[in-house]
Design an enzyme around this catalytic site. Sequence first.
Site, PDB file in Angstrom:
ATOM      1  N   ALA A  94       0.729  -1.147  -0.076  1.00 18.82           N
ATOM      2  CA  ALA A  94      -0.174   0.046   0.030  1.00 18.82           C
ATOM      3  C   ALA A  94       0.957   1.175   0.133  1.00 18.82           C
ATOM      4  O   ALA A  94       0.384   2.339  -0.126  1.00 18.82           O
ATOM      5  CB  ALA A  94      -0.843   0.100   1.133  1.00 18.82           C
ATOM      6  N   LYS A  95       2.081   1.176  -0.008  1.00 19.83           N
ATOM      7  CA  LYS A  95       3.098   2.314   0.214  1.00 19.83           C
ATOM      8  C   LYS A  95       2.579   3.357   0.968  1.00 19.83           C
ATOM      9  O   LYS A  95       2.561   4.621   0.623  1.00 19.83           O
ATOM     10  CB  LYS A  95       3.543   2.556  -1.214  1.00 19.83           C
ATOM     11  CG  LYS A  95       3.964   1.601  -1.717  1.00 19.83           C
ATOM     12  CD  LYS A  95       4.606   1.957  -3.027  1.00 19.83           C
ATOM     13  CE  LYS A  95       5.109   0.716  -3.906  1.00 19.83           C
ATOM     14  NZ  LYS A  95       4.129  -0.330  -4.425  1.00 19.83           N
ATOM     15  N   ARG A  96       2.141   3.360   2.204  1.00 20.91           N
ATOM     16  CA  ARG A  96       1.571   4.199   3.068  1.00 20.91           C
ATOM     17  C   ARG A  96       2.727   5.113   3.870  1.00 20.91           C
ATOM     18  O   ARG A  96       3.889   4.766   4.017  1.00 20.91           O
ATOM     19  CB  ARG A  96       0.731   3.700   4.150  1.00 20.91           C
ATOM     20  CG  ARG A  96      -0.535   2.517   3.477  1.00 20.91           C
ATOM     21  CD  ARG A  96      -1.325   3.556   2.662  1.00 20.91           C
ATOM     22  NE  ARG A  96      -2.749   2.979   2.509  1.00 20.91           N
ATOM     23  CZ  ARG A  96      -3.488   3.260   1.450  1.00 20.91           C
ATOM     24  NH1 ARG A  96      -3.157   3.909   0.514  1.00 20.91           N
ATOM     25  NH2 ARG A  96      -4.644   2.771   1.509  1.00 20.91           N
ATOM     26  N   THR A 120       3.585  -2.493   2.977  1.00 23.04           N
ATOM     27  CA  THR A 120       4.975  -1.542   2.530  1.00 23.04           C
ATOM     28  C   THR A 120       4.693  -0.046   3.092  1.00 23.04           C
ATOM     29  O   THR A 120       3.520   0.341   2.915  1.00 23.04           O
ATOM     30  CB  THR A 120       4.927  -1.642   0.987  1.00 23.04           C
ATOM     31  OG1 THR A 120       3.811  -1.308   0.471  1.00 23.04           O
ATOM     32  CG2 THR A 120       5.288  -2.859   0.592  1.00 23.04           C
TER      33      THR A 120
END
EC number: 4.1.1.23
Length: 274
Positions: A94-96, A120
């Site tokens: 989700a590259k939060r 992620t």
Amino acid sequence: MTFIEALKHRWQQANSLVCVGLDPEPAKFPAKFTNDPDAIFAFCRDIADATAEYVCCFKPQIAHFAAHGAESALERLIAHIHATHPGIPVILDAKRGDIGSTAQQYAAEAFDRYQADAVTANPYLGRDSVQPFLNRADKGVVILCRTSNAGAGDLQDLSIHADGNTRPLYQHVAEKVAGEWNGHGNCALVVGATWPAQLREVRAIVGEMPFLVPGVGAQGGDVEAVVKNARTTDGTGLVVSSSRAILYASGGDDYADAAAHAARTLRDQINRYR
Ligand SMILES: O=C(O)c1cc(=O)[nH]c(=O)n1[C@@H]1O[C@H](COP(=O)(O)O)[C@@H](O)[C@H]1O
């Protein structure tokens, strides 16, 4: 068991460093799914069941579900993996990362709503933006370091002066995460398979920390170079992730068998160089 413990256990148990990325694109699904209102769940479930024995992890990519309004399919898919393939950790890609109060909600989304074992995260807002993830000691925080895409160097390679050193920003990120952010021992780093030299450099900075390595398969990363440059001393340390080359290995009715064959082939290729 923590994410990192589960990952280490699975590396040994399955003798595999392969991660299958679950990036559903309905336009690429076999014809049998055309009128299936639950196609996204059914396709990903079939792929997960067919490839499970060859993997150390699964990695669903959240935008590939959310873009189709298929968040419920993502919830059910992760629940299915936990129930049917216990011991295989799920990394939610989700590259939060955001200001603390929002990052708190992102952590709850990944770990409580979706029940992911790891997520992620993008470190470029700074430590406080990742802290709510780091606080979950049993969960994994997989932090972007040197990404696989062509433009990765635009910002990540910029030379910066910090802590008495001048070096590329991604190396500073690697050292910060290894030296300061990993108090719970729950961090991993993303380093793209398309950058073998950078894989070697980051490995030299962070010791045994696990790497998520996307970019083999559709993005053309060289498996031999990845393994030789980035494995740890015991021949593990890597979660080598491939999505499209496995999911869409066949567009016909044999999609699940073709995916299993592609995952097994990648496992064997990696193991040759460990
Ligand atoms: O965090 C990721 O998973 C990721 C990081 C990165 O540097 N590069 C990268 O490709 N990814 C993801 O990994 C997957 C790669 O897909 P394939 O190129 O089809 O194997 C996609 O879901 C990307 O969003």
